[in-house]
Design an enzyme around this catalytic site. Sequence first.
Site, PDB file in Angstrom:
ATOM      1  N   ASP A  79       0.866  -1.173   0.000  1.00  4.12           N
ATOM      2  CA  ASP A  79       0.000   0.000   0.000  1.00  4.12           C
ATOM      3  C   ASP A  79       0.910   1.232   0.000  1.00  4.12           C
ATOM      4  O   ASP A  79       2.125   1.140   0.154  1.00  4.12           O
ATOM      5  CB  ASP A  79      -0.983  -0.006   1.180  1.00  4.12           C
ATOM      6  CG  ASP A  79      -2.220   0.855   0.858  1.00  4.12           C
ATOM      7  OD1 ASP A  79      -2.171   1.650  -0.103  1.00  4.12           O
ATOM      8  OD2 ASP A  79      -3.230   0.746   1.568  1.00  4.12           O
ATOM      9  N   TRP A  80       0.287   2.380  -0.159  1.00  2.00           N
ATOM     10  CA  TRP A  80       1.037   3.638  -0.358  1.00  2.00           C
ATOM     11  C   TRP A  80       2.028   3.868   0.801  1.00  2.00           C
ATOM     12  O   TRP A  80       1.605   4.166   1.935  1.00  2.00           O
ATOM     13  CB  TRP A  80       0.047   4.797  -0.454  1.00  2.00           C
ATOM     14  CG  TRP A  80       0.659   6.145  -0.651  1.00  2.00           C
ATOM     15  CD1 TRP A  80       1.453   6.821   0.239  1.00  2.00           C
ATOM     16  CD2 TRP A  80       0.530   6.981  -1.793  1.00  2.00           C
ATOM     17  NE1 TRP A  80       1.823   8.020  -0.281  1.00  2.00           N
ATOM     18  CE2 TRP A  80       1.261   8.157  -1.533  1.00  2.00           C
ATOM     19  CE3 TRP A  80      -0.138   6.868  -3.014  1.00  2.00           C
ATOM     20  CZ2 TRP A  80       1.354   9.207  -2.443  1.00  2.00           C
ATOM     21  CZ3 TRP A  80      -0.055   7.927  -3.914  1.00  2.00           C
ATOM     22  CH2 TRP A  80       0.677   9.068  -3.636  1.00  2.00           C
TER      23      TRP A  80
END
Length: 764
Positions: A294-295
């Site tokens: 994820d980011w």
Amino acid sequence: MKSSARLLIFLVFLVFIFSSQTRFDLNKRKTRIDAKVDSLLSLMTLEEKIGQMNQYNGFWDVTGPVPQSGASEKKYEHLKKGWVGSMLNVRGAEEVRKVQEIAVKESRLGIPLLIGFDVIHGYKTLSPIPLAEAASWDLEAIKRSAENAALEASAAGINWTFAPMVDISRDARWGRVMEGAGEDPFLGAQIARARVQGFQGNDLSEKHTIAACAKHLAGYGFAEGGRDYNTVDIGNSTLYNIVFPPFKAAQEAGVRTFMNAFNELNGVPATGSEWLQRDILKKKWGFTGFIVSDWGSIAEMINHGRASNGKEAAAIALQAGSDMDMESYLYVEHLTTLVKEGKVEASLIDDAARRILKVKYELGLFEDPYRYCDKKREDSIIGNDQIREMVLDMAKKSIVLLKNDKNLLPLKKQGLHIGVIGALANDKDSPLGSWRIAAEDSSAISVLEALKDYRASNTITYAKGADLYTNKTSFTNQVKINQNDKSGFSEALKVAKSSDVVIMVLGEVGYQSGEARSRTRLGLPGVQQQLLEAVFQVNSNIILILNNGRPLAITWADKHIPSIVEAWQLGSQSGNAIAEVLYGDYNPSGKLPVSFPRSVGQVPVYYNYKNTGRPSEPAPDVVFWSHYIDEENTPLYPFGYGLSYTEFTYENLQLQVKKSKIEDPLIEASVKVVNTGEYDGKEVVQLYIRDRHASITRPVKELKGFELVSLKKGESQTISFQLDSNTLGFYDNNYEFVVEPGIFDLFIGGSSDTTLATSFEITQ
Ligand code: BGC
């Protein structure tokens, strides 16, 4: 033999030949792709392989903390060196072409990029938020919605969506409930499958299909206190039986990518969990695609206290099986050194790069890197009639009728003075919900617009009542809710007094749910509750339309307001869909995919709870049972609940056999559903079971089948369900899927609180 029978046999034969030929072709293609990936890998330097594992954000839409300064120049330089495998948030056929050209024409090997984007509920033309779509229980419609989203997104250059989000959540405080399919693993699994099939189609190399991404592996929806990104600490039984099923379904449907999660799970950040990513997903489930972080979640392992610096975080994430680094910049920075120092094995890099390249081949990017970059195609597809019609259809199917006591609904088409009250009634932005980066702000049809334009001749008078929010909201802004301005109340009361019926549109701002939008209160935000009560004093003929991204605790409204319509955030065609339902041109058929609490203090409240040793049976004068002293245990509206303008009755629940052997259990149940009301309508017939006694405790009810049936007024239909080992079993505490002998209860009805029941036995 009759000629029609001969024709039928011939057709079956053709279908057989055709499908085995297709399978043969697909297998051949797979082998060819594997060979191509191997030969490409043999040409690549270590840095180039690591480059494939590096994903950068584009230069305008930021969906996470802003990247470090100087990053843009570095991104260009890395693109040219072939050190970038994917970009996210670059969109538009021409923009994507520009970035793709750098990778293809200026880098040594010219490997095309994956272009990722959060196509969560449509690209530019928005469908209802995913939670709302789930309320349709219409798998075909949900699949079509994903197909259409892929069609629009692919026309804008995108070849990979970060969807579906398949996180189960039981917590309405968590803002991201809007992004999933609700609280149930069975429904969640079916919807996950439908969405993956919709995005990816049968052939990923078609121009209108894109790679899907099941996220967030795993447990993200169980953040403590419903606070986004918070610690997750749940037992493995819940993980296996509740959290995993939709992920597993996505894998079985052939999803090409997974995204890991921000949260830690039982002490290990998901991004650094070898157990989740390698042991379960890649080894046990046999996943052959790749996992994206994820980011920034690789770097966040430092904050978690799992890695002491970026280099260590990169090593942990790679070892754990995270194949691509989204915006942490750590793989590209450290992996080469880590390999050279012998701290990570080069074979892990080969494996990750191989997985990523394979998806690129499957998408057909090597045959034509610009296959999604056709401006003419973009212009003809984005927002076209077919897509608009589809999102309208999906929006109607997503609406849930919660209450209709005085039959205020459906509305007559003439002779009525209708008062429309509430800022949300005239809000063209909030119905778009969250996750709509490519959509134009304020591009939804509002309820007020739709009612005014409707083919009806009532008079419509509008009063705002109060502003709901006072700043410009956006994905990155915190919304400022109006907490006390009541200056518009008197105007609203005037309108209400002179109306036959009042339509009040109340609820949440579009950006009040979604990522990082957790709430501790689940009532109507701002002064809306006061507005509702004030209007009720002067005119009780109220139809309350809720616009919201999560379950709300609307206990007062349920007690006093005669008609309540759950209209979520329905996307671009929101107002039109609501108007059709209000006027009865569409009979609502949605059912809640998530329980609505009476009070925030009950959360998490869900239908498939365990009985406990002191079950929640109201027992007057007895204190020591599992309950609250100030609220009931039951939810305000249970999972699976939703009304129609017509009535359905259930009769003649039957089992073909009452006993079945454990080796190959098969139970067939049937029920007659009758439309006894005044309208044609649709009903979601739901089947639940309860395994009364087992080696681990089982929920009081578990959904194990459902069917959406259309019945004309007066019509009836017998619906049958089959239960087998897949639906009767569960994961025990050795994480083996087992069916155990014993008595099971079986319930069928139009909601999880149905009491129509029978029972059967699984014998040794
Ligand atoms: C979200 C993901 C999303 C990613 C890229 C993250 O903040 O958790 O679901 O796909 O950003 O936008």
